[in-house]
Scaffold this active site. Sequence first.
Site, PDB file in Angstrom:
ATOM      1  N   LEU A  66       0.862  -1.177   0.000  1.00 34.18           N
ATOM      2  CA  LEU A  66       0.000   0.000   0.000  1.00 34.18           C
ATOM      3  C   LEU A  66       0.899   1.227   0.000  1.00 34.18           C
ATOM      4  O   LEU A  66       1.823   1.327   0.814  1.00 34.18           O
ATOM      5  CB  LEU A  66      -0.895   0.022   1.243  1.00 34.18           C
ATOM      6  CG  LEU A  66      -2.209  -0.750   1.189  1.00 34.18           C
ATOM      7  CD1 LEU A  66      -2.905  -0.678   2.548  1.00 34.18           C
ATOM      8  CD2 LEU A  66      -3.120  -0.229   0.098  1.00 34.18           C
ATOM      9  N   ASP A  67       0.650   2.167  -0.920  1.00 35.65           N
ATOM     10  CA  ASP A  67       1.435   3.397  -0.957  1.00 35.65           C
ATOM     11  C   ASP A  67       1.284   4.159   0.354  1.00 35.65           C
ATOM     12  O   ASP A  67       0.265   4.019   1.055  1.00 35.65           O
ATOM     13  CB  ASP A  67       0.973   4.290  -2.110  1.00 35.65           C
ATOM     14  CG  ASP A  67       1.318   3.697  -3.468  1.00 35.65           C
ATOM     15  OD1 ASP A  67       2.238   2.870  -3.537  1.00 35.65           O
ATOM     16  OD2 ASP A  67       0.650   4.071  -4.457  1.00 35.65           O
ATOM     17  N   PRO A  68       2.256   5.012   0.711  1.00 35.37           N
ATOM     18  CA  PRO A  68       2.157   5.777   1.968  1.00 35.37           C
ATOM     19  C   PRO A  68       0.856   6.578   2.099  1.00 35.37           C
ATOM     20  O   PRO A  68       0.318   6.683   3.198  1.00 35.37           O
ATOM     21  CB  PRO A  68       3.384   6.694   1.905  1.00 35.37           C
ATOM     22  CG  PRO A  68       4.386   5.908   1.124  1.00 35.37           C
ATOM     23  CD  PRO A  68       3.586   5.179   0.079  1.00 35.37           C
TER      24      PRO A  68
END
Length: 328
Positions: A66-68
């Site tokens: 999951l991207d930041p």
Amino acid sequence: MTNNSENFKTAPAKPEGGRGPSVKRDPVDFHGLLLVDKPSGISSHDVVARLRRIMGTKSVGHSGTLDPMASGLMACLINEGTKLSQYILEGDKGYRVRIQFGIRTDTLDTTGETLETKPVNLVEATLLAEAMKLQGEMEVEVPIYSAIKVQGKKLYEYARSEKDVVIPKKIMNFWDVKFLGMGQDWAEFDLRCSKGSYIRTWVDLLGQALGCGAAMSGLRRTYSAPYILEQGQTLEVIEECVKKNTLTGCFVTMDAALPMVKRIRVKGQDQVLLGNGQISHDLRSQLIAAFNPDSDQFVQVLSMEGKLLAIVGLESGRGFVLKRVFKY
């Protein structure tokens, strides 16, 4: 329509107990999955690093980055559970996405550099019509800011160094698109997608179809097959549970990690041989009776007490093959 941006805030800590009974178990000896509600603002690597400290083990992985900027469900893999990685990773995903219209960026989300802005004049009927068209399989370019490798180098490394690269195309599949709300220049949707599909790409395609451009401004993973976000817990709650030596419903044991995969049981000498990497004659007979080549990719083999011992697959020309053997 009301502004639903609160859907993208970090969810409040859920009460201890999760969706299942609490059990006493030393977290260092835990093997299986841990369902985490990741907050936005930290990376998936940060989540893994923190779980390594909380659980007291280096053997921690996860079921998809999951991207930041994204929050939501991460199925993390603990100790022998890391051997389940390929089976969990293959599952479909579900997301809640918030879209900002009238802007295009290099990363296809609002964290990137703006490439173009346009005036926005959203009409709900047109928005819905175009969104519903973006369902099913489609072959599209992957985002230039992604970790897919081309000639041994990640795409985002080409982008950051401003080097030319042929961007590969990929089959992506989107379905169950549900409209949640909109404002003058934003909208929110729930949708599901296949492994490796990019929600940022879906947003960009919608912006192109509407002629005004679009970038993803919020993302929350709500589903990672077969698990839902409500089963997850925040890192803070998980840490408190571990301190009390009480593992709640967000901890999924090995035998429960793959509920969609058929299972058979063995005992005695059959179990001993399995631990040594061998499939006994009796076990092979059970596999022949249980395995349906048209619907089954794998079969789980458990002890009579319910402990997951192995995963077996059927390969052309080889017959039944041990894919994974678990020792814990």
